[in-house]
Design a protein around this motif. Structure first.
Motif, PDB file in Angstrom:
ATOM      1  N   ARG A 119      -2.508 -10.304   4.402  1.00  0.00           N
ATOM      2  CA  ARG A 119      -1.663  -9.556   5.613  1.00  0.00           C
ATOM      3  C   ARG A 119      -2.068  -8.618   6.062  1.00  0.00           C
ATOM      4  O   ARG A 119      -2.373  -8.294   7.660  1.00  0.00           O
ATOM      5  N   LEU A 120      -2.109  -7.791   5.460  1.00  0.00           N
ATOM      6  CA  LEU A 120      -2.803  -6.530   6.212  1.00  0.00           C
ATOM      7  C   LEU A 120      -3.747  -6.693   7.196  1.00  0.00           C
ATOM      8  O   LEU A 120      -3.888  -6.078   8.255  1.00  0.00           O
ATOM      9  N   GLU A 121      -4.468  -7.460   6.595  1.00  0.00           N
ATOM     10  CA  GLU A 121      -5.969  -7.333   7.765  1.00  0.00           C
ATOM     11  C   GLU A 121      -5.185  -8.263   8.893  1.00  0.00           C
ATOM     12  O   GLU A 121      -5.852  -8.420   9.796  1.00  0.00           O
ATOM     13  N   ASN A 122      -4.557  -8.920   8.967  1.00  0.00           N
ATOM     14  CA  ASN A 122      -4.238 -10.016   9.596  1.00  0.00           C
ATOM     15  C   ASN A 122      -2.930  -9.342  10.514  1.00  0.00           C
ATOM     16  O   ASN A 122      -3.984  -9.586  11.910  1.00  0.00           O
ATOM     17  N   GLU A 123      -2.094  -8.944  10.051  1.00  0.00           N
ATOM     18  CA  GLU A 123      -1.578  -8.592  10.747  1.00  0.00           C
ATOM     19  C   GLU A 123      -1.736  -6.836  11.510  1.00  0.00           C
ATOM     20  O   GLU A 123      -0.979  -6.240  11.974  1.00  0.00           O
ATOM     21  N   GLY A 124      -2.692  -6.306  10.790  1.00  0.00           N
ATOM     22  CA  GLY A 124      -2.716  -5.430  11.154  1.00  0.00           C
ATOM     23  C   GLY A 124      -2.303  -3.610  11.338  1.00  0.00           C
ATOM     24  O   GLY A 124      -2.009  -3.174  11.677  1.00  0.00           O
ATOM     25  N   THR A 125      -1.740  -4.004  10.574  1.00  0.00           N
ATOM     26  CA  THR A 125       0.243  -3.398   9.629  1.00  0.00           C
ATOM     27  C   THR A 125       0.328  -3.176   8.736  1.00  0.00           C
ATOM     28  O   THR A 125      -0.140  -3.995   8.251  1.00  0.00           O
ATOM     29  N   VAL A 126       1.179  -2.196   8.351  1.00  0.00           N
ATOM     30  CA  VAL A 126       1.310  -1.736   6.561  1.00  0.00           C
ATOM     31  C   VAL A 126       3.003  -2.625   6.612  1.00  0.00           C
ATOM     32  O   VAL A 126       3.479  -2.033   4.913  1.00  0.00           O
ATOM     33  N   ARG A 127       3.051  -3.263   7.034  1.00  0.00           N
ATOM     34  CA  ARG A 127       4.703  -3.970   7.030  1.00  0.00           C
ATOM     35  C   ARG A 127       5.010  -4.328   5.933  1.00  0.00           C
ATOM     36  O   ARG A 127       5.839  -4.157   4.508  1.00  0.00           O
ATOM     37  N   VAL A 128       3.930  -5.106   5.394  1.00  0.00           N
ATOM     38  CA  VAL A 128       4.044  -5.519   3.763  1.00  0.00           C
ATOM     39  C   VAL A 128       3.671  -4.839   2.842  1.00  0.00           C
ATOM     40  O   VAL A 128       4.711  -5.263   2.058  1.00  0.00           O
ATOM     41  N   LEU A 129       3.253  -3.272   3.258  1.00  0.00           N
ATOM     42  CA  LEU A 129       3.957  -2.477   1.983  1.00  0.00           C
ATOM     43  C   LEU A 129       4.732  -2.063   2.189  1.00  0.00           C
ATOM     44  O   LEU A 129       5.088  -1.671   1.076  1.00  0.00           O
ATOM     45  N   LEU A 130       5.366  -1.921   3.454  1.00  0.00           N
ATOM     46  CA  LEU A 130       7.129  -1.172   3.099  1.00  0.00           C
ATOM     47  C   LEU A 130       8.013  -2.628   2.062  1.00  0.00           C
ATOM     48  O   LEU A 130       9.091  -1.864   1.469  1.00  0.00           O
TER      49      LEU A 130
END
Length: 263
Positions: A131-142
């Motif tokens: 997800r981090l690679e595909n989305e390019g954001t850290v939303r999954v970490l939040l």
């Protein structure tokens, strides 16, 4: 490629190298730099990809991260140090003990685990990396990591601390976080390293930590020939951030005792 780590280097005396948690940076050690630099030389690197350090193009590996730290020792002219690691930093500290034992005069392992990931945890890490690679954001970490980083006491009573941790997570580069998740998923267990450790160890854990539990800490302390265990009340996974005074006091006493023994 050889990655040169960015590091903050303050104070003088016995070197104390502190390795940060995932998905933060050396900024998490602010209270340690302020609280310990009067007595020790406090060195806080950004592990590769985080903070001021570049990621490089190596395969994801905790061993690679440990080798980065060993190169930093040589660059800074540090022959030996007390090495502390929290969470992911603990994985790197244990790898350093295995690969470069001559550099370590004592080790602090906080809110970390010596066992390898369960299949469920490994799958979750790899899914987050995707997800981090595909989305390019850290939303999954939040969404998935941040809720477990601090304990309920901090969440309820220390809004500023929680806000600071959230800010550090938000500042994490997505590519670095994905790389680190893959590195942690691929790591093996470290009990054999701990069993043969020839230096003193301080094992610490927040009483409210659900990611690396008191049982995990006890398993490490029981394996290490010369270890003490400290459980920090009213702290979760980031005991150094949530209870900095208690953390600093314990680390200062431990480091000073080692300095007396080796001096």
């Amino acid at each position: 490629m050889t990655v040169q780590l960015y590091a903050r280097d303050v104070g003088s005396g016995t070197p104390l190298v502190l390795l940060h948690a995932f998905p933060l940076s050396s900024a998490m050690w602010l209270n340690q730099r302020e609280g310990l630099a009067a007595r020790f030389r406090v060195i806080t690197p950004d592990l590769r990809g985080f903070g001021g350090s570049i990621l490089g193009d190596d395969e994801p590996s905790i061993d690679e991260m440990a080798d980065d730290v060993a190169r930093l020792f040589r660059r800074l002219g540090v022959a030996r140090a007390v090495v502390g690691g929290l969470s992911m930093g603990g994985f790197v500290a244990m790898a350093l003990c295995r690969r470069h034992p001559d550099l370590v005069m004592g080790v602090v392992l906080a809110d970390t685990r010596a066992g390898e990931d369960s299949p469920e945890i490994r799958a979750a890490r790899l899914a987050q990396a995707e997800r981090l690679e595909n989305e390019g954001t850290v939303r999954v970490l939040l969404d998935e990591v941040l809720p477990h980083l601090v304990g309920p006491t901090t969440f309820r009573q220390r809004a500023l601390v929680y806000g600071r941790v959230r800010g550090l997570v938000q500042a994490t580069p997505a590519r670095a976080a994905a790389w680190a998740q893959r590195a942690m998923a691929a790591r093996g267990e470290s009990f054999e390293t701990l069993r043969t450790l020839k230096v003193p160890a301080l094992v610490m854990v927040g009483a409210e930590d659900t990611l690396a539990t008191e049982a995990d800490a006890r398993a490490m302390a029981d394996t290490i020939p010369n270890a003490e265990l400290l459980v920090i009340a009213r702290a979760g996974h980031l005991c150094a951030v949530e209870q900095p005074d208690l953390f600093n006091q314990a680390v200062a006493e431990f480091t000073a005792a080692i300095a007396r023994m080796t001096g």
